[in-house]
Each structure stands twice: as C-alpha cells, then as structure tokens.
Write an enzyme that holds these catalytic residues in place. Structure first.
Site: not given
Length: 288
Positions: A58-59, A155, A172, A241
């Site tokens: 990974t290095d 709504f 709303r 929401n």
C-alpha cells in the site's frame, strides 16, 4: 479438513491526500484530491499462508499517486483515476481488478488573484473508477450539495395510522443535502465539461420542480441529468430530508405564517433511488 474458504477480498491505500499545483507562468492552478485505491486478484496465498510475493504494498500505491500527479498532472478526477487503475492492472500480474475512488476538494480564486485561493464550502466532487480486463466503469458524482426551496413544496395524502402525528401541508420548505452519482456509458468523456453540466441539471431540476414529495423531486433531478447528458446511462441519488418545522409562536402572542422555522438535524427522512436510461449497459461492479 477446513470448514472455511476465502471469500471476496481487496486491499489498498486509503485517503492519500495529494495537491497538484500547475504553474502557467505566474498564474497557478490547484487540484486537491483524496485518492483511495483498492486492488484484488490472485491474492489467495497472502491470506492463507502469509506469502507476500503477490502483494504490491500500500505504500507503493501511495507513492504511485504522488508520482503520477507529478508525471501526468491531474486533468480531472476521472482521468486521474483511470490512469491509476489501468496502471495497477496493467503492471502487476497478480492484480486483476483496480478500484480507485477520488474526492476533489474545490478551490476558487480570490478576486483576480493569480495564485490566491479560498476553499469552496460544502460540496465535494467525487469519482469512482473500476478497471479490469473485461470492462472499465467510470462513475462521477457530487456530495454535500445543500439546497433549499422555501416554497413550491407540498406533502399530503399519505398513509395514516394510530401512530401518525405529522400534519399535512400545502406549503413547506424542502431542503436536502444532495449525494448524486452518475454512471458513464463509456470510459472516454469530457470529464471537465460534463461535471459542471451535471451539477447544473441537478440544481435546475430541484429549483424548477413543484414538489409533492421528495421522491418526485429525486426522479425529476435524475431524469433531467439523463436528458441533458446523453453519455450518462444511470443516476443514483441519496436525498436526506432536512426537515423544517414551523415554530408555534402563539404562546408569545405572535402568528407565524410560514416565516419562522426550526431546522431539525435528526432524525431525518432518507430518500434514495436510481434513474436508469432505457437500454443502459449493465453496471457490473461500477457502484461497489
């Protein structure tokens, strides 16, 4: 006799933060990325016996990110991800599949400054690349894009049972924090041109939709993006929401005609969905 077997696996270097400054005379350009690489393939031996002969460390993956930023520059997150993914699969026999996920942290110039920038608040540009010998998938995206309509949202008409307390509303606030990803039909595209266009289509649809539900708005946003960008075959959206509740001011002798709201951060409704172009090619591992 063993009662287990090795299942799907991958490994890599997560969240390498690379900043590339390109100098065009005394005018500078900044690309600021967080890059996460995950590789998979012929990795059974390292898991089962500790044999590291197939492992690209990974290095090394981290160093490759920095070296590629210097050697190739960063034209776009998508293009940079494709370079890395193709390199890892093409250069290592043990690596059969590369997944490169990128977040771009955006900077704006300060005034007419040639080398002064301010970090753009909020939104983050994203890119996800999968590559192997069978196919290449590119998914562009945006997250943390906070939007709000102060009206043109209703709504009502929903299911009610003995636990329902939410009142119906014909006016709303509708607010959300957009996470959107769009899958390209091809691994070759105008990444720098398509990103602002996709962002614009998402915003135009949000602003231009008279909403009877956040689900309706989600579909309108995905449909608008597909209509505006023919090279995109699928859009996935996640829209929490951000509830705004009108505050009861009657105890203080004041009315409140949808002018003062309490913005609740949690719990929140979470609306998720995909909009897919008819005949779109199979997604394969594109979203994983």
């Amino acid at each position: 006799m063993s009662r287990s077997r090795l299942g799907p696996n991958r490994y890599g270097k997560a969240e390498t933060h690379v900043v590339r400054v390109t100098r065009d005379g005394d005018v500078h350009h900044v690309r600021d990325l967080t890059v996460s690489v995950a590789l998979s393939g012929a990795m059974e031996a390292v898991h089962l016996t500790g044999d590291n002969s197939s492992v690209l460390t990974t290095d090394t993956q981290k160093n490759t990110v920095f070296a590629f930023a210097r050697e190739h520059g960063i034209d776009s997150p998508e293009a940079f991800g494709l370079l890395l993914a193709r390199h890892f699969v093409g250069s290592q026999p043990s690596v059969h599949h590369a997944r490169v996920a990128i977040e771009e942290h955006l900077w704006d110039r300060i005034g007419a400054g040639r080398h002064s920038f301010v970090r753009r608040g909020g939104e983050t540009r994203t890119a996800l690349v999968h590559h192997d010998e069978q196919a290449t998938h590119v998914v562009s995206g945006i997250r943390d894009l906070v939007v709000l309509n102060s009206t043109d949202s209703e709504f009502w008409g929903y299911v009610k049972d003995e636990y329902t307390t939410l009142p119906e509303t014909r006016d709303r606030i509708l607010a959300t924090e957009v996470t959107a990803q769009w899958r390209h039909a091809s691994a070759e595209a105008d990444w720098e041109g398509s990103y602002p266009e996709a962002r614009r289509h998402l915003l135009d649809a949000f602003a231009g939709t008279y909403s009877l539900s956040l689900q309706q708005t989600l579909y309108a946003m995905g449909d608008r993006l597909l209509d505006g960008l023919p090279e995109v075959c699928e859009v996935r959206l996640s829209l929490p929401n951000r509830h705004h509740f009108a505050v009861d001011l009657e105890p203080f002798g004041l009315n409140n005609e949808n002018e003062v709201f309490y913005a609740a951060d949690r719990p929140y409704g979470l609306i998720e969905g995909a909009v897919v172009r008819d005949g779109a090619p199979d997604a394969g591992p594109a979203w994983s």
